[in-house]
Design a protein around this motif. Structure first.
Motif, short mmCIF file in Angstrom:
data_model
loop_
_atom_site.label_atom_id
_atom_site.label_comp_id
_atom_site.label_asym_id
_atom_site.label_seq_id
_atom_site.Cartn_x
_atom_site.Cartn_y
_atom_site.Cartn_z
N GLY A 33 0.66 -1.28 0.04
CA GLY A 33 0.14 0.09 0.04
C GLY A 33 0.86 1.23 0.05
O GLY A 33 0.76 2.18 -0.76
N PHE A 34 1.88 1.34 1.02
CA PHE A 34 2.67 2.53 0.76
C PHE A 34 3.53 2.83 -0.38
O PHE A 34 3.48 3.92 -0.85
CB PHE A 34 3.82 2.41 1.93
N PHE A 35 4.17 1.63 -0.93
CA PHE A 35 4.89 1.65 -2.32
C PHE A 35 3.73 2.31 -3.28
O PHE A 35 4.09 3.09 -4.23
CB PHE A 35 5.03 0.28 -2.70
N ASN A 36 2.37 1.66 -3.36
CA ASN A 36 1.36 2.27 -4.27
C ASN A 36 1.06 3.82 -4.18
O ASN A 36 1.17 4.46 -5.05
CB ASN A 36 0.05 1.45 -4.27
N VAL A 37 1.20 4.16 -3.02
CA VAL A 37 0.96 5.55 -2.49
C VAL A 37 2.20 6.34 -3.11
O VAL A 37 2.18 7.53 -3.70
CB VAL A 37 0.63 5.72 -1.20
N VAL A 38 3.28 6.04 -2.98
CA VAL A 38 4.61 6.62 -3.49
C VAL A 38 4.53 6.76 -4.96
O VAL A 38 4.86 7.77 -5.40
CB VAL A 38 5.78 5.84 -2.89
N GLN A 39 4.21 5.52 -5.45
CA GLN A 39 4.32 5.49 -6.99
C GLN A 39 3.20 6.61 -7.60
O GLN A 39 3.25 7.39 -8.58
CB GLN A 39 4.07 4.33 -7.50
N ALA A 40 2.16 6.72 -6.72
CA ALA A 40 1.04 7.65 -7.20
C ALA A 40 1.52 9.25 -6.96
O ALA A 40 0.72 9.95 -7.32
CB ALA A 40 -0.46 7.19 -6.68
N THR A 41 2.40 9.46 -6.06
CA THR A 41 2.57 10.83 -5.64
C THR A 41 4.05 11.47 -5.67
O THR A 41 4.16 12.54 -5.66
CB THR A 41 2.22 10.90 -3.94
N LEU A 42 4.97 10.58 -5.80
CA LEU A 42 6.41 11.07 -6.11
C LEU A 42 6.38 12.28 -6.99
O LEU A 42 7.30 13.27 -6.77
CB LEU A 42 7.25 9.88 -6.28
N GLN A 43 5.99 12.00 -8.42
CA GLN A 43 6.11 13.05 -9.33
C GLN A 43 5.38 14.36 -8.70
O GLN A 43 5.95 15.41 -9.06
CB GLN A 43 5.60 12.76 -10.57
N LYS A 44 4.56 14.02 -8.09
CA LYS A 44 3.58 15.31 -7.70
C LYS A 44 4.59 16.12 -6.51
O LYS A 44 4.68 17.27 -6.64
CB LYS A 44 2.36 15.12 -7.00
N LEU A 45 5.28 15.28 -5.81
CA LEU A 45 6.09 16.01 -4.79
C LEU A 45 7.40 16.40 -5.26
O LEU A 45 7.91 17.48 -4.85
CB LEU A 45 6.30 15.20 -3.66
N ARG A 46 7.77 15.81 -6.31
CA ARG A 46 8.97 16.62 -7.22
C ARG A 46 8.47 17.88 -7.75
O ARG A 46 9.60 18.78 -7.65
CB ARG A 46 9.50 15.47 -8.11
N GLU A 47 7.47 17.91 -8.32
CA GLU A 47 7.03 19.16 -8.77
C GLU A 47 6.91 20.37 -7.88
O GLU A 47 7.09 21.58 -8.28
CB GLU A 47 5.66 19.00 -9.62
N SER A 48 6.48 20.00 -6.69
CA SER A 48 6.08 21.07 -5.72
C SER A 48 7.06 21.30 -4.33
O SER A 48 7.09 22.04 -3.70
CB SER A 48 4.62 20.80 -5.02
N GLY A 49 7.98 20.13 -4.36
CA GLY A 49 9.23 20.04 -3.24
C GLY A 49 8.28 19.78 -2.11
O GLY A 49 8.06 20.57 -1.17
N GLY A 50 7.82 18.62 -1.78
CA GLY A 50 7.17 18.13 -0.70
C GLY A 50 7.80 17.07 0.00
O GLY A 50 8.93 16.77 -0.01
N SER A 51 7.17 16.34 1.01
CA SER A 51 7.69 15.34 1.59
C SER A 51 6.92 13.94 2.00
O SER A 51 5.55 14.38 1.96
CB SER A 51 8.02 15.89 3.15
N TYR A 52 7.14 13.02 2.66
CA TYR A 52 6.51 11.95 3.14
C TYR A 52 6.88 11.76 4.69
O TYR A 52 7.99 12.06 5.05
CB TYR A 52 7.19 10.62 2.44
N VAL A 53 5.81 11.55 5.25
CA VAL A 53 6.06 11.29 6.83
C VAL A 53 5.20 10.05 6.97
O VAL A 53 4.04 9.83 6.70
CB VAL A 53 5.32 12.46 7.49
N HIS A 54 6.05 9.01 7.35
CA HIS A 54 5.43 7.75 7.64
C HIS A 54 5.27 7.29 9.18
O HIS A 54 6.02 7.65 9.99
CB HIS A 54 6.58 6.59 7.10
N LEU A 55 4.08 6.77 9.59
CA LEU A 55 4.03 6.74 10.70
C LEU A 55 4.20 5.20 11.11
O LEU A 55 3.75 4.18 10.61
CB LEU A 55 2.53 6.74 11.29
N GLY A 56 5.61 4.99 11.57
CA GLY A 56 6.12 3.80 11.93
C GLY A 56 6.04 3.25 13.46
O GLY A 56 4.75 3.70 13.93
#
Length: 200
Positions: free
Chosen positions: A67-90
């Motif tokens: 699930g997390f990998f799917n989310v990364v694939q769906a969002t990474l380019q968007k974050l590259r475009e805007s300069g964003g971040s991931y926060v994982h609750l471990g």
């Protein structure tokens, strides 16, 4: 009241196409994605690793890791475009492994490795990645399992011995750590352990 705008967009973490659709809906409504906070997971059955069934194992891996990998694939380019971040609750269990909690700790450990990889590889693209290691929080799954009798007095007493701060955490204390990691532009590849000193 604060002038902020919120929206909800449902997605199935095991279905990559539904995540893409939810992300596109969010971007269309808000214009960009600033931070992806990954806080999804099933209610974790408390069983020893030796007694973990194939079905429970697959469910945990499919939802949390795939699930997390799917989310990364769906969002990474968007974050590259805007300069964003991931926060994982471990899990604070990465610091001190709690018996019977493997279905929570093990999948999150895989995600911790992915967070490190994203921090290393994507920093040059303006993307950061960090984690909040969550201790026992007086909400959600902890309350549900307590009501089911899974966490009895003996469990409470033994867990309290491992805490430097002798109380359970509150949801907003996790939120404060998430906001810090989402907004500090020079922190990446890090873990903040919000667990009352669990296992120190």
């Amino acid at each position: 009241k604060s002038g902020r705008k919120a929206s909800a967009h449902a997605a199935d973490l095991t279905d990559a196409s539904s995540i893409v659709a939810a992300v596109e809906q969010a971007v269309a409504q808000h214009g960009r994605i600033h931070t992806v906070v990954f806080a999804a997971g099933p209610v974790v059955e408390q069983v020893p690793l030796a007694e973990t069934t194939q079905a429970l194992w697959r469910q945990s891996i499919d939802i949390e890791v795939h699930g997390f990998f799917n989310v990364v694939q769906a969002t990474l380019q968007k974050l590259r475009e805007s300069g964003g971040s991931y926060v994982h609750l471990g899990s604070a269990g990465h610091v001190w492994f709690p018996p019977r909690d493997g279905l929570s700790v093990v999948p999150k450990a895989a995600n911790e490795a992915l967070i490190k990889g994203l921090a290393k590889e994507e920093g040059r693209n303006g993307v950061r990645a960090n984690s909040v290691l969550v201790g026992v929080i007086e909400a959600g799954m902890f309350k549900e399992l307590t009501e089911r009798g899974v966490f009895g007095k003996e469990w409470v007493d033994e867990t309290q011995k491992l805490l430097a701060i002798k109380r359970w955490g509150q949801p907003e204390e996790i939120g404060h750590a998430v906001v810090f990691l989402a907004t500090n532009g020079y922190v990446t590849g890090q873990q903040i352990n919000v667990s009352g000193g669990f296992g120190v």
